[in-house]
Design an enzyme around this catalytic site. Structure first.
Site, PDB file in Angstrom:
ATOM      1  N   ASP A   1       1.039  -1.036  -0.180  1.00  0.00           N
ATOM      2  CA  ASP A   1      -0.074   0.186  -0.126  1.00  0.00           C
ATOM      3  C   ASP A   1       1.199   1.352   0.306  1.00  0.00           C
ATOM      4  O   ASP A   1       1.878   1.417   0.502  1.00  0.00           O
ATOM      5  CB  ASP A   1      -1.143   0.242   1.317  1.00  0.00           C
TER       6      ASP A   1
ATOM      7  N   LEU B   1      11.040 -20.111  -4.508  1.00  0.00           N
ATOM      8  CA  LEU B   1      10.003 -19.625  -3.541  1.00  0.00           C
ATOM      9  C   LEU B   1       9.294 -19.953  -4.878  1.00  0.00           C
ATOM     10  O   LEU B   1       9.167 -19.976  -6.205  1.00  0.00           O
ATOM     11  CB  LEU B   1      10.798 -17.744  -4.074  1.00  0.00           C
TER      12      LEU B   1
ATOM     13  N   SER C   1      -7.423  -5.079   5.097  1.00  0.00           N
ATOM     14  CA  SER C   1      -8.324  -5.088   3.837  1.00  0.00           C
ATOM     15  C   SER C   1      -8.953  -5.572   2.615  1.00  0.00           C
ATOM     16  O   SER C   1      -8.641  -6.275   1.858  1.00  0.00           O
ATOM     17  CB  SER C   1      -7.842  -3.548   2.603  1.00  0.00           C
TER      18      SER C   1
ATOM     19  N   SER D   1      -6.925  -5.647  -5.083  1.00  0.00           N
ATOM     20  CA  SER D   1      -8.251  -6.067  -4.227  1.00  0.00           C
ATOM     21  C   SER D   1     -10.116  -5.921  -5.288  1.00  0.00           C
ATOM     22  O   SER D   1      -9.902  -5.756  -6.038  1.00  0.00           O
ATOM     23  CB  SER D   1      -8.769  -5.344  -2.950  1.00  0.00           C
ATOM     24  N   THR D   2     -10.230  -7.039  -4.779  1.00  0.00           N
ATOM     25  CA  THR D   2     -12.348  -6.696  -5.442  1.00  0.00           C
ATOM     26  C   THR D   2     -12.944  -5.765  -5.164  1.00  0.00           C
ATOM     27  O   THR D   2     -13.379  -4.904  -6.634  1.00  0.00           O
ATOM     28  CB  THR D   2     -12.952  -8.120  -5.316  1.00  0.00           C
TER      29      THR D   2
ATOM     30  N   HIS E   1       2.673   3.462  -9.216  1.00  0.00           N
ATOM     31  CA  HIS E   1       2.141   1.742  -9.225  1.00  0.00           C
ATOM     32  C   HIS E   1       3.847   1.491 -10.036  1.00  0.00           C
ATOM     33  O   HIS E   1       3.711   0.267  -9.779  1.00  0.00           O
ATOM     34  CB  HIS E   1       0.968   1.855 -10.188  1.00  0.00           C
TER      35      HIS E   1
ATOM     36  N   TRP F   1     -12.049  -2.168  -8.136  1.00  0.00           N
ATOM     37  CA  TRP F   1     -12.605  -1.807  -9.091  1.00  0.00           C
ATOM     38  C   TRP F   1     -13.426  -0.593  -8.901  1.00  0.00           C
ATOM     39  O   TRP F   1     -14.083   0.178 -10.035  1.00  0.00           O
ATOM     40  CB  TRP F   1     -13.419  -3.772  -8.971  1.00  0.00           C
TER      41      TRP F   1
END
Ligand code: IPE
Ligand code: IPE
Ligand code: MG
Length: 222
Positions: free
Chosen positions: A12, A122, A179, A57-58, A29, A61
Site C-alpha cells: 500500500d 520461492l 482490507s 483487490s475486488t 504504481h 475495481w
C-alpha cells in the site's frame, strides 16, 4: 535469524508516494512494481518459501477507470517480464476470482503458471482481483457442489490456493487494517505495520520486518 516460511504483503501507499513527489499516481504504481521484483528476489535469496503479494483487490475495481487501465497495463508488463525472462527458481501462482480481469491478462496468468510450475524455489502468489470474502464464499459453494463435509481440511482445499498460513503479514504505508485480505488464513499470523510506502520498501525494509518477526513468541493458543 528465523525466516518466516510464508510472508504476505499488503502493498500500500503507491499513490501517496507519487503525490509526495508531485507525480501522477501511475508513477507510484510503476515504482511499486519495481519493489515487487526486488522483494521477490530478496525473499527467494533469504529462503522464504511462499510470498503472497496483494496487488489488486475486488474493491479496487471502484477506482477511476484511467487508474484501472494503468494498473492492468502494468500487470501485463509484469507478466510479460516473467514470460520473456523467467527466473528458473520462482514458481508463480495466483489468488484471484478470475471473474473481471481482461481475457488477455487471464491468458497470460495461465501461461505464467504453466511455465513456472516445476520451479523449486520461492512460490510467488499474486493476489489480483482478490477479496477474502469472495474467496470464502466461492470455497463454500465448491464444498456444496462436491458434497464435502465442511471440515477445515476440506474447506482449505476449496480456497484459491491451499498454502500454509502466512507466518508474517506486512502492510506498508501506515494503515493498520486487512482490507479484505486473507481473513481465514490470518488466524495466527504475526502482523508488521510500517509507515514506509510500498515503492520505498526494499531489501533493508524486508530484513527489518523479518528481524522483528524473529523475536516474537508465537503461542497458537497453547
Ligand atoms: C497500493 O497503492 C496499490 C493498489 C491498491 C493497487 P494505493 O494505490 O492504494 O496507494 P495509496 O493508498 O492511495 O497511497
Ligand atoms: C489494499 O489497499 C489493497 C491492495 C494493496 C491491493 P487499498 O489502498 O485498496 O486499501 P484501503 O482502501 O486503504 O483499505
Ligand atoms: Mg491504498
Amino acid at each position: 535469524m528465523k525466516i518466516p516460511q510464508h510472508i504476505a504483503i499488503i502493498m500500500d501507499g503507491n499513490g501517496r508516494w507519487a503525490k509526495a513527489k508531485n507525480l501522477p499516481r501511475t508513477k507510484g504504481h510503476k515504482e511499486g512494481a519495481a519493489s515487487v521484483e526486488i522483494i521477490t528476489k530478496e525473499a527467494n535469496k533469504l529462503g522464504v518459501k511462499y510470498l503472497t503479494l496483494y496487488a489488486f483487490s475486488t474493491e479496487n475495481w471502484a477506482r477511476p477507470k484511467t487508474e484501472i487501465i494503468a494498473l492492468m497495463n502494468l500487470l501485463e508488463e509484469t507478466l510479460d517480464k516473467f514470460l520473456n525472462n523467467p527466473d528458473k527458481n520462482i514458481k508463480i501462482i495466483f489468488s484471484s476470482s478470475r471473474k473481471k480481469l481482461p481475457a488477455k491478462i487471464l491468458k497470460k496468468m495461465q501461461q505464467v503458471e504453466k511455465e513456472s510450475a516445476k520451479n523449486k524455489g520461492l512460490t510467488l502468489n499474486l493476489a489480483i482481483d482478490y477479496g477474502s470474502r469472495q474467496e470464502i464464499l466461492e470455497a463454500i459453494s465448491k464444498l456444496q457442489k462436491k458434497n464435502l463435509k465442511p471440515t477445515k481440511a476440506n474447506f482449505e482445499k476449496c480456497l484459491y490456493n491451499n498454502l500454509p498460513d502466512p507466518d508474517l503479514i506486512i502492510r506498508t504505508s501506515g494503515e493498520q487494517r486487512l482490507s479484505n485480505f486473507l481473513l481465514w488464513q490470518a488466524a495466527y499470523s504475526e502482523f508488521y505495520f510500517t509507515k514506509t510506502l510500498w515503492p520505498d520498501f526494499r531489501e533493508k525494509e524486508l530484513l527489518e520486518a523479518i528481524k522483528d518477526f524473529s523475536i516474537r513468541q508465537r503461542r497458537f493458543g497453547a
